[in-house]
Design a protein around this motif. Sequence first.
Motif, PDB file in Angstrom:
ATOM      1  N   GLU A  39      19.021 -11.698 -46.893  1.00  0.00           N
ATOM      2  CA  GLU A  39      19.906 -11.974 -45.763  1.00  0.00           C
ATOM      3  C   GLU A  39      21.001 -10.917 -45.662  1.00  0.00           C
ATOM      4  OE1 GLU A  39      21.400 -14.093 -42.408  1.00  0.00           O
ATOM      5  OE2 GLU A  39      19.447 -13.961 -43.429  1.00  0.00           O
ATOM      6  N   ILE A  40      21.521 -10.496 -46.796  1.00  0.00           N
ATOM      7  CA  ILE A  40      22.552  -9.440 -46.808  1.00  0.00           C
ATOM      8  C   ILE A  40      22.024  -8.164 -46.165  1.00  0.00           C
ATOM      9  CG2 ILE A  40      23.841  -7.872 -48.312  1.00  0.00           C
ATOM     10  CD1 ILE A  40      24.056 -10.260 -50.297  1.00  0.00           C
ATOM     11  N   ILE A  41      20.839  -7.743 -46.592  1.00  0.00           N
ATOM     12  CA  ILE A  41      20.276  -6.500 -46.076  1.00  0.00           C
ATOM     13  C   ILE A  41      19.935  -6.628 -44.603  1.00  0.00           C
ATOM     14  CG2 ILE A  41      18.325  -4.902 -46.264  1.00  0.00           C
ATOM     15  CD1 ILE A  41      20.441  -4.670 -48.488  1.00  0.00           C
ATOM     16  N   ARG A  42      19.455  -7.785 -44.189  1.00  0.00           N
ATOM     17  CA  ARG A  42      19.135  -7.988 -42.774  1.00  0.00           C
ATOM     18  C   ARG A  42      20.389  -7.849 -41.909  1.00  0.00           C
ATOM     19  NH1 ARG A  42      18.564 -11.834 -38.957  1.00  0.00           N
ATOM     20  NH2 ARG A  42      19.559 -13.446 -40.205  1.00  0.00           N
ATOM     21  N   LEU A  43      21.490  -8.463 -42.332  1.00  0.00           N
ATOM     22  CA  LEU A  43      22.745  -8.339 -41.591  1.00  0.00           C
ATOM     23  C   LEU A  43      23.276  -6.912 -41.652  1.00  0.00           C
ATOM     24  CD1 LEU A  43      24.501 -11.645 -42.727  1.00  0.00           C
ATOM     25  CD2 LEU A  43      23.399 -11.199 -40.531  1.00  0.00           C
ATOM     26  N   TYR A  44      23.184  -6.310 -42.834  1.00  0.00           N
ATOM     27  CA  TYR A  44      23.666  -4.933 -43.009  1.00  0.00           C
ATOM     28  C   TYR A  44      22.944  -3.975 -42.061  1.00  0.00           C
ATOM     29  CZ  TYR A  44      23.559  -0.267 -45.099  1.00  0.00           C
ATOM     30  OH  TYR A  44      23.585   1.085 -45.289  1.00  0.00           O
ATOM     31  N   ARG A  45      21.619  -4.103 -41.965  1.00  0.00           N
ATOM     32  CA  ARG A  45      20.848  -3.189 -41.116  1.00  0.00           C
ATOM     33  C   ARG A  45      21.224  -3.316 -39.649  1.00  0.00           C
ATOM     34  NH1 ARG A  45      15.227  -4.169 -44.455  1.00  0.00           N
ATOM     35  NH2 ARG A  45      15.540  -2.489 -45.968  1.00  0.00           N
ATOM     36  N   ARG A  46      21.665  -4.476 -39.255  1.00  0.00           N
ATOM     37  CA  ARG A  46      22.102  -4.655 -37.871  1.00  0.00           C
ATOM     38  C   ARG A  46      23.500  -4.093 -37.633  1.00  0.00           C
ATOM     39  NH1 ARG A  46      21.108 -10.570 -35.690  1.00  0.00           N
ATOM     40  NH2 ARG A  46      21.992  -9.516 -33.858  1.00  0.00           N
ATOM     41  N   LEU A  47      24.202  -3.747 -38.713  1.00  0.00           N
ATOM     42  CA  LEU A  47      25.552  -3.193 -38.593  1.00  0.00           C
ATOM     43  C   LEU A  47      25.614  -1.689 -38.790  1.00  0.00           C
ATOM     44  CD1 LEU A  47      27.417  -5.954 -40.638  1.00  0.00           C
ATOM     45  CD2 LEU A  47      27.793  -5.475 -38.208  1.00  0.00           C
ATOM     46  N   THR A  48      24.543  -1.093 -39.324  1.00  0.00           N
ATOM     47  CA  THR A  48      24.600   0.327 -39.685  1.00  0.00           C
ATOM     48  C   THR A  48      24.819   1.234 -38.483  1.00  0.00           C
ATOM     49  OG1 THR A  48      22.171   0.381 -39.610  1.00  0.00           O
ATOM     50  CG2 THR A  48      23.210   0.140 -41.765  1.00  0.00           C
ATOM     51  N   ASN A  49      24.358   0.810 -37.305  1.00  0.00           N
ATOM     52  CA  ASN A  49      24.463   1.691 -36.136  1.00  0.00           C
ATOM     53  C   ASN A  49      25.901   1.926 -35.696  1.00  0.00           C
ATOM     54  OD1 ASN A  49      24.546  -1.068 -35.282  1.00  0.00           O
ATOM     55  ND2 ASN A  49      24.257  -0.386 -33.173  1.00  0.00           N
ATOM     56  N   ILE A  50      26.844   1.082 -36.141  1.00  0.00           N
ATOM     57  CA  ILE A  50      28.244   1.305 -35.753  1.00  0.00           C
ATOM     58  C   ILE A  50      29.033   2.009 -36.863  1.00  0.00           C
ATOM     59  CG2 ILE A  50      28.275  -0.617 -34.137  1.00  0.00           C
ATOM     60  CD1 ILE A  50      29.810  -2.250 -36.224  1.00  0.00           C
ATOM     61  N   GLY A  51      28.420   2.189 -38.049  1.00  0.00           N
ATOM     62  CA  GLY A  51      29.057   2.962 -39.112  1.00  0.00           C
ATOM     63  C   GLY A  51      30.209   2.275 -39.807  1.00  0.00           C
ATOM     64  N   VAL A  52      30.202   0.951 -39.857  1.00  0.00           N
ATOM     65  CA  VAL A  52      31.291   0.207 -40.476  1.00  0.00           C
ATOM     66  C   VAL A  52      31.034   0.021 -41.969  1.00  0.00           C
ATOM     67  CG1 VAL A  52      30.236  -2.040 -40.009  1.00  0.00           C
ATOM     68  CG2 VAL A  52      32.719  -1.879 -40.240  1.00  0.00           C
ATOM     69  N   THR A  53      32.079  -0.008 -42.780  1.00  0.00           N
ATOM     70  CA  THR A  53      31.949  -0.350 -44.197  1.00  0.00           C
ATOM     71  C   THR A  53      31.721  -1.850 -44.328  1.00  0.00           C
ATOM     72  OG1 THR A  53      33.367   1.468 -44.926  1.00  0.00           O
ATOM     73  CG2 THR A  53      33.141  -0.403 -46.429  1.00  0.00           C
ATOM     74  N   VAL A  54      30.750  -2.229 -45.189  1.00  0.00           N
ATOM     75  CA  VAL A  54      30.384  -3.633 -45.336  1.00  0.00           C
ATOM     76  C   VAL A  54      30.687  -4.107 -46.757  1.00  0.00           C
ATOM     77  CG1 VAL A  54      28.520  -5.337 -45.192  1.00  0.00           C
ATOM     78  CG2 VAL A  54      28.564  -3.384 -43.607  1.00  0.00           C
ATOM     79  N   PHE A  55      31.442  -5.208 -46.868  1.00  0.00           N
ATOM     80  CA  PHE A  55      31.749  -5.825 -48.157  1.00  0.00           C
ATOM     81  C   PHE A  55      30.998  -7.149 -48.257  1.00  0.00           C
ATOM     82  CE2 PHE A  55      35.535  -3.238 -47.360  1.00  0.00           C
ATOM     83  CZ  PHE A  55      35.682  -2.600 -48.585  1.00  0.00           C
TER      84      PHE A  55
END
Length: 338
Positions: free
Chosen positions: A139-155
């Motif tokens: 679930e973490i990776i699925r959400l992360y991959r949807r956020l990568t296009n905006i270049g935000v740091t993810v905690f």
Amino acid sequence: MESGRVMKKVNVKYHIDSFDKFNAEFQGLLDVFSDGASHLEITLVMDELDNRNVSCIVNSIARNPTFKDIANETIYTFVAVVAPSMELAKTFIKIKGLLSRIDLVSNEENLSTTAGVFLALKEKKLPCSVIIRESNIDEIIRLYRRLTNIGVTVFVEGEVSYNEKFNILFKEWLYDKNGCRLNIFADILSRILLDYWGSKCQFKSCLTKYFSVETDGTIYSCKDTKNKICSLSEIGSVNEIISNDNFVELLKQSVIKRAQCKEHCKFYELCQGGCPLNSNISISECAEKQLFVFMESVSELLYPLIQNSDYRNLNPAVREMILSSVASNKLFEKGIYH
């Protein structure tokens, strides 16, 4: 202010239920934690509040004369933990000079809003990151991959398992040219390359530097471990907190645990005994050994990659960490980079 006070940074995580409770306790919090700190950073946990309450809190901070007093010996900064809302950009611009970061607490339902809010905050030059409260690695990776296009740091705030799947996903992240910083992976690289644990607070010296405060004024060493120390109404300075019997007992247990770890565990240099507030003092109960074994394999993978000196196919966050470690001479000191 006390003369000859210890100059240090103190971090307070302040959990806020409502503006009314904040308004009643905030000045007391400032008075207590400013006494003895050269830099006070307050994390305002407000993700369960609506926009009106968040706006009232920000306006109160903006008007507070404490932060405008140039004679004040303490530096103040804030981290705001909030649910994503398009109102945030114009709300937080009022305290832009005091903000270290805005953390957007994101999930499956609000990801599209998160992206829009991040871009709006970026346009206003307000620093922003994303928090995912999740332990399931898929679930973490699925959400992360949807956020990568905006270049935000993810905690990620949840505890993950260091298993074969984690190993595979780590390598995918390492070579993701369109990726971004993800703390569950980046913290490992940071420790190997820069001798710094990043966001993994359990391996840092937190006692006397980090505190957690409820809106009702209850003070904990850490909210997660439920180690209650005292109440804001009972004390007047950081020194009174750390001389409290409850805190002294925590310190004693931490010393015992650290001594046992140092004597018996080969990974002591990596973690310095781990979280000082964790109740287990048996080496066999250590929950982090899987991580340290994994780090050994990561080191073997990294060293030839670093020597290659061509980092164009790496995750931009990985490339940045490698170059930072080269610039700081860390890799030369370790004998990794020639």
